[in-house]
Structures are given as C-alpha cells and as structure tokens.
Design an enzyme around this catalytic site. Structure first.
Site, PDB file in Angstrom:
ATOM      1  CB  CYS A   1     -22.256  -7.456 -42.327  1.00 17.36           C
ATOM      2  SG  CYS A   1     -22.222  -9.198 -41.869  1.00 17.36           S
TER       3      CYS A   1
ATOM      4  CG  ASP B   1     -18.871  -3.955 -42.674  1.00 17.54           C
ATOM      5  OD1 ASP B   1     -18.983  -4.041 -41.446  1.00 17.54           O
ATOM      6  OD2 ASP B   1     -19.130  -4.897 -43.453  1.00 17.54           O
TER       7      ASP B   1
END
Length: 284
Positions: free
Chosen positions: A191, A198
């Site tokens: 992120c 992620d």
C-alpha cells in the site's frame, strides 16, 4: 465528496465508523498522475475494469431487521478516478444502521454514489456496475484458481524486489507467434500510504512473440516491495509487457486478497470483450 492526494485519505488514520448512510465518505483519487508516469495521457490505450467484491454489506429493513448481501462492483477503467479502499469500507459501513426498503434501493444508491465519485463532477461516460448477491445464493459464489500455465513451477534466482524491473521482459521476435495464458501466485506489492502488504495472483493472456517465462516471473517478483495501488500495478504490467514484448493481443488480470472485507481485481486488455467471471481464488 472529498478530493485530495492519497496521503489525505482516511487510510492509516484513526477513524470513527458511521452507521448512517453517508456517500460523502467516498474518497476519490485521480488516475492521471500514476498514468502519466507510464507515459499515458488522455484516454488510455487499453480497455478493462476494476472488479471489486464487498463481503461486508449490511443494512436494516423498514422494521429494523438487519439484512446482508455480497456486492460485485465493476469500475470502468476509463473513469477519471479510483476510490480509496478504506473510504469505500467506511461508506459501506454507513449502510449498517440505515433503514432501506429493499435490496434494489441499496443497489441503486451504490451505483449512483460510486459512479459520481469515479467521475468527480465530469461527464459520466460509464456508470459503475453493481450486482447484489442475496444470502440464499451465497453457496453459488465460485472459488477457483486462475487458469493457465503456472510460472511458479520455474526454479529461478530472484534478486530484484524494490521496483518493477521491465528489463527482465523479453520475447522471441524471430520465431512463430504463440497464443498462451500464464499465471503466478507470487504477486505482491505494498500500500502506498500504510506500507501494508498486498498479496495477489496474476494471469497474463497474450497472442504474439513468445514471452520468456523466467524473465516474466522475475518481473512479477520485482513488484514485491513496490508501493502502489492495485489498479496502477496492473496498468504498469500491461504497459511494460505491451512495450517490451510487443504482443498482438494482451490481457493482464490480477486478483488481490481481501482487506477490510473488500477485494480489488484489476483487469486490462488490448481488445474489448467481456470481463472475467468474478471467481475468487482460495486465498481470497
């Protein structure tokens, strides 16, 4: 609706969770700055959409009884903005204490609010698609893996993790073109605001000069410590593959694991066609 940089979004901040319907919670972020880094200005040279799944959608019926549903939301890639994911979660949470007559009214509000946020006052060229799955149909929601030849079978050495490394990409331009589908479960990025990981899987369909598989896997791994939103990572992959490997047709589709009850699954393609079926992977 709010508009500012990702650093001004609710992501990574202490938050008060609203339980009364509030579309102003949606936080749009423009696509243009990240696309400009890829040399994309104006309308992009690809088609596609961002396919969202919302697993934590609930509201009250007119007698105050809680209702639940799963929402599939299709965000057209030609929209001028994306929506920051935590603000989307806060917006969905604002339905939880709101009395609404029926699921179709929930769907209409979702479609209108998301569409307005995606275009931020500009002409609405394409609405978001919204489909609600009722509890009686939850068991019809499919789980499966992305089809294609698994690149992860390759025993390769990797040493690039901090930024996408398109120099790993190459193709056999002096040989007959091929048509194939390649997949990997080794996609990871971070992120850009919180630094949280992620995790995702990626599928690459193409027709054209055969792409070197070992180089492609090293390229996918090179995203490992890269900070960017899901949508921009997939657009970078599409652009790098299109420029470096020169396929005739190309599709890049990533399915990221959910966070906060949401998953985001960007799909970009060189040729228009139906979006992939919303089949979530086992990790999602």
């Amino acid at each position: 609706m709010s508009f500012a940089s990702p650093a001004d979004s609710p992501l990574g901040r202490h938050t008060t969770y609203a339980d009364q319907y509030d579309p102003s919670l949606l936080f749009p972020i423009p696509r243009a700055p990240q696309r400009a880094q890829l040399g994309i200005t104006g309308q992009p040279g690809f088609f596609g959409a961002d396919l969202w799944t919302a697993f934590e959608l609930s509201w009250l019926n007119m007698r105050g009884k809680p209702q639940v549903a799963i929402a599939h939301i299709v965000v057209p890639c030609e929209s001028t903005h994306i929506i920051e994911s935590k603000s989307f979660k806060l917006y969905l949470g604002s339905f939880s204490g709101t009395r609404i007559a029926d699921p179709d009214e929930v769907r209409r509000r979702l479609q209108a609010d998301v569409s307005a946020a995606l275009w931020q006052g500009g002409p609405l060229q394409a609405s978001a698609g919204v489909r609600l799955i009722a509890p009686d149909d939850f068991d019809r929601e499919a789980v499966g893996e992305l089809d294609g030849l698994n690149l992860d079978r390759l025993d390769i050495e990797c040493d690039h993790y901090d930024a996408p490394a398109p120099e790993h990409l190459s193709a056999a331009f002096d040989e007959q073109p091929v048509e194939e589908t390649l997949t990997s479960r080794l996609l990871k990025s971070n992120c850009p605001v919180t630094g949280q990981p992620d995790w995702g899987s990626v599928q690459i369909r193409y027709t054209g000069p055969q792409i070197d598989q070992a180089g492609l896997l090293r390229y996918i791994v090179s995203f490992r410590n890269h900070s960017d939103f899901h949508e921009h990572c997939v657009e970078r992959m599409f652009t790098d593959l299109w420029q470096r490997c020169r396929p005739f047709k190309l599709s890049v589709y990533a399915r990221y694991t959910r966070r906060g009850g949401l998953d985001i699954n960007p799909w970009r393609t060189s040729h228009p066609g139906p979006a992939p079926a919303p089949v979530r992977t086992a990790r999602q």
